[in-house]
Design an enzyme around this catalytic site. Structure first.
Site, PDB file in Angstrom:
ATOM      1  N   GLU A  93       0.822  -1.212   0.000  1.00 43.79           N
ATOM      2  CA  GLU A  93       0.000   0.000   0.000  1.00 43.79           C
ATOM      3  C   GLU A  93       0.853   1.257   0.000  1.00 43.79           C
ATOM      4  O   GLU A  93       1.920   1.283   0.607  1.00 43.79           O
ATOM      5  CB  GLU A  93      -0.886   0.028   1.241  1.00 43.79           C
ATOM      6  CG  GLU A  93      -1.884  -1.111   1.303  1.00 43.79           C
ATOM      7  CD  GLU A  93      -2.561  -1.208   2.662  1.00 43.79           C
ATOM      8  OE1 GLU A  93      -3.486  -2.004   2.779  1.00 43.79           O
ATOM      9  OE2 GLU A  93      -2.135  -0.495   3.596  1.00 43.79           O
ATOM     10  N   CYS A 106       2.968   8.275   1.952  1.00 43.84           N
ATOM     11  CA  CYS A 106       3.381   7.248   2.908  1.00 43.84           C
ATOM     12  C   CYS A 106       3.777   5.994   2.132  1.00 43.84           C
ATOM     13  O   CYS A 106       2.966   5.418   1.408  1.00 43.84           O
ATOM     14  CB  CYS A 106       2.238   6.943   3.863  1.00 43.84           C
ATOM     15  SG  CYS A 106       2.644   5.642   5.032  1.00 43.84           S
ATOM     16  N   CYS A 113       4.980  -7.771   7.054  1.00 41.48           N
ATOM     17  CA  CYS A 113       5.941  -7.178   7.994  1.00 41.48           C
ATOM     18  C   CYS A 113       6.673  -8.257   8.787  1.00 41.48           C
ATOM     19  O   CYS A 113       6.106  -9.301   9.086  1.00 41.48           O
ATOM     20  CB  CYS A 113       5.229  -6.243   8.972  1.00 41.48           C
ATOM     21  SG  CYS A 113       6.407  -5.361  10.025  1.00 41.48           S
ATOM     22  N   CYS A 117       3.235  -6.297  15.686  1.00 43.58           N
ATOM     23  CA  CYS A 117       2.680  -5.395  16.704  1.00 43.58           C
ATOM     24  C   CYS A 117       1.177  -5.672  16.824  1.00 43.58           C
ATOM     25  O   CYS A 117       0.474  -5.735  15.816  1.00 43.58           O
ATOM     26  CB  CYS A 117       2.945  -3.949  16.312  1.00 43.58           C
ATOM     27  SG  CYS A 117       4.698  -3.637  16.021  1.00 43.58           S
ATOM     28  N   CYS A 120      -1.615  -3.481  15.114  1.00 46.95           N
ATOM     29  CA  CYS A 120      -1.424  -3.125  13.702  1.00 46.95           C
ATOM     30  C   CYS A 120      -1.938  -4.225  12.770  1.00 46.95           C
ATOM     31  O   CYS A 120      -1.575  -5.395  12.915  1.00 46.95           O
ATOM     32  CB  CYS A 120       0.065  -2.898  13.428  1.00 46.95           C
ATOM     33  SG  CYS A 120       0.414  -2.652  11.674  1.00 46.95           S
ATOM     34  N   CYS A 342      -3.361   0.940   8.103  1.00 49.87           N
ATOM     35  CA  CYS A 342      -2.233   0.251   7.477  1.00 49.87           C
ATOM     36  C   CYS A 342      -2.552  -1.245   7.282  1.00 49.87           C
ATOM     37  O   CYS A 342      -2.873  -1.935   8.226  1.00 49.87           O
ATOM     38  CB  CYS A 342      -1.024   0.425   8.381  1.00 49.87           C
ATOM     39  SG  CYS A 342       0.475  -0.316   7.798  1.00 49.87           S
TER      40      CYS A 342
HETATM   41  S1  SF4 Z   1       3.412  -1.195  13.397  1.00 46.96           S
HETATM   42 FE1  SF4 Z   1       2.774  -2.731  11.882  1.00 46.96          FE
HETATM   43  S2  SF4 Z   1       3.963  -2.294  10.053  1.00 46.96           S
HETATM   44 FE2  SF4 Z   1       4.933  -1.257  11.782  1.00 46.96          FE
HETATM   45  S3  SF4 Z   1       6.493  -2.650  12.556  1.00 46.96           S
HETATM   46 FE3  SF4 Z   1       4.636  -3.038  13.736  1.00 46.96          FE
HETATM   47  S4  SF4 Z   1       3.565  -4.704  12.635  1.00 46.96           S
HETATM   48 FE4  SF4 Z   1       5.077  -3.818  11.236  1.00 46.96          FE
END
Ligand code: SF4
Length: 373
Positions: A93, A106, A113, A117, A120, A342
């Protein structure tokens, strides 16, 4: 014939080397750089300062890569989100976020990833691969194409004035490609976005923070989101490898000053990290670091257990930081009418694709090109 070399994403030395391979004079590399990054050429035939025969010779051996737009969403507030597909079919994205006096693009640095997290959506998508320098630069080229912002306008007159590496992925786990892409973007004879207008957001990959500071010196944003190790270990597993004390030590060495403060991003999770005690500990934690805060009302996505803190609680948290002398604005949700969070658009597309495959299978249509994943 093997895969054609993509000239987008080559640094100046590599471009010069390709020009030498063609037996052309070195100044041709400068011309190519200009056409690719200042004029946004997508076809060698557009390069009118090159002879027709050289254009054809280039087209025989090289390509000018551009990710393709799989989906685009435009929000009522002007936010624009693209789902871009790369040569191997993987997608990531890119988002354009207009502000009053500027506009940020962005960029993503990975497909999926490395990290998980908990708040997220991208963290639920396994890492597929790192994006190449060409694919990272290519995202910005697509955004410029969309707004017709070619040739590169003077700094003051741009819609796409800033770049933030806050998309999918942890940029410091793909440092070499990210650094190469940013050096191309920062080059004054091409796209020419200055390091003062570039912000790299990291979850806290301590060893690479130092290198980023020495080599790129772009603005830094830290995905902090918790002020105690036990909680941050839960929310962001990277904290188990680089705990808060180590992270803060690295940030104290990062090249900053009062004009270029480190931004601490803090997602407001109801009853999790939003107490006044958390705010006070946050102030203590960043003591001595030129800092500012970005308080992010949590954008809840399907399947997540967290809720967004109440507005009153977020305002109280912000006041506590302001009263301590810090800038701590509450981020205005952007693109809430589109899949802005995201990773959401990518997941939505993957889900839609899976549904289509299942429907076809149910109808007895076997499609070897799109087997159910
Ligand atoms: S916030 Fe989301 S995109 Fe960023 S490092 Fe953590 S899991 Fe990955």
């Amino acid at each position: 014939m093997g895969d054609m070399i993509d000239l987008v994403g080559l640094d100046r030395a590599e471009l010069a080397a390709e020009v030498a391979v063609l037996g052309e004079k070195p100044f041709r590399a400068k011309q190519l750089w200009h056409w690719i990054y200042n004029r946004g050429a997508t076809d060698f035939a557009q390069m009118t300062t090159l002879s027709r025969s050289l254009q054809e010779k280039l087209a025989q051996h090289y390509r000018l890569g551009r990710p393709t737009v799989s989906r685009q969403q435009i929000s009522a507030d002007g936010t624009r989100k693209w789902l871009l597909a790369f040569k191997d079919g993987n997608e990531a994205e890119t988002v354009y976020i207009p502000e009053e006096d500027r506009g940020a693009v962005c960029l993503s640095s990975q497909v999926g990833c490395t990290l998980t997290c908990r708040f997220c959506h991208t963290g639920t998508q396994l890492l597929v691969r790192n994006l190449t320098a060409s694919e990272i630069v290519g995202q910005f080229l697509v955004a410029r194409d969309a707004f017709g912002e070619w040739p590169s306008p003077d700094d003051g007159g741009r819609l796409l004035s800033n770049i933030v590496l806050m998309g999918m992925g942890e940029p410091l786990f793909n440092y070499d490609n990210v650094a190469k892409a940013l050096k191309i973007v920062m080059d004054g004879e091409g796209i020419a976005v200055s390091k003062r207008r570039i912000t790299l957001s990291t979850s806290g990959v301590v060893p690479m923070i130092r290198r980023c500071g020495e080599e790129l010196a772009v603005n830094l944003a830290i995905s902090l989101h918790a002020v105690r190790d036990d909680l941050r270990d839960e929310l962001m597993p990277i904290n188990r490898k680089y705990p808060l004390a180590e992270l803060m030590r690295a940030l104290r060495d990062y090249p900053t000053n009062n004009a270029r403060r480190i931004t601490f991003e803090y997602v407001m999770l109801k009853g999790i990290n939003d107490s006044l005690a958390d705010a006070r500990e946050l102030i203590r934690l960043v003591d001595g670091i030129p800092a500012k805060f970005n308080l992010i009302p949590f954008n809840k996505w399907p399947g997540v257990s967290f809720d967004c803190s109440d507005r009153k609680v977020i305002e109280r948290f912000s006041d506590e930081l302001f009263n301590a002398g810090y800038s701590a604005p509450i981020r205005q949700p952007r693109g809430s009418d589109i899949l802005a969070a995201c990773g959401q658009l990518k997941s939505d597309s993957a889900r839609a694709r899976l549904t289509r495959v299942k429907e076809r299978e149910a109808a007895g249509i076997v499609d070897e090109h799109h087997p159910a994943q």
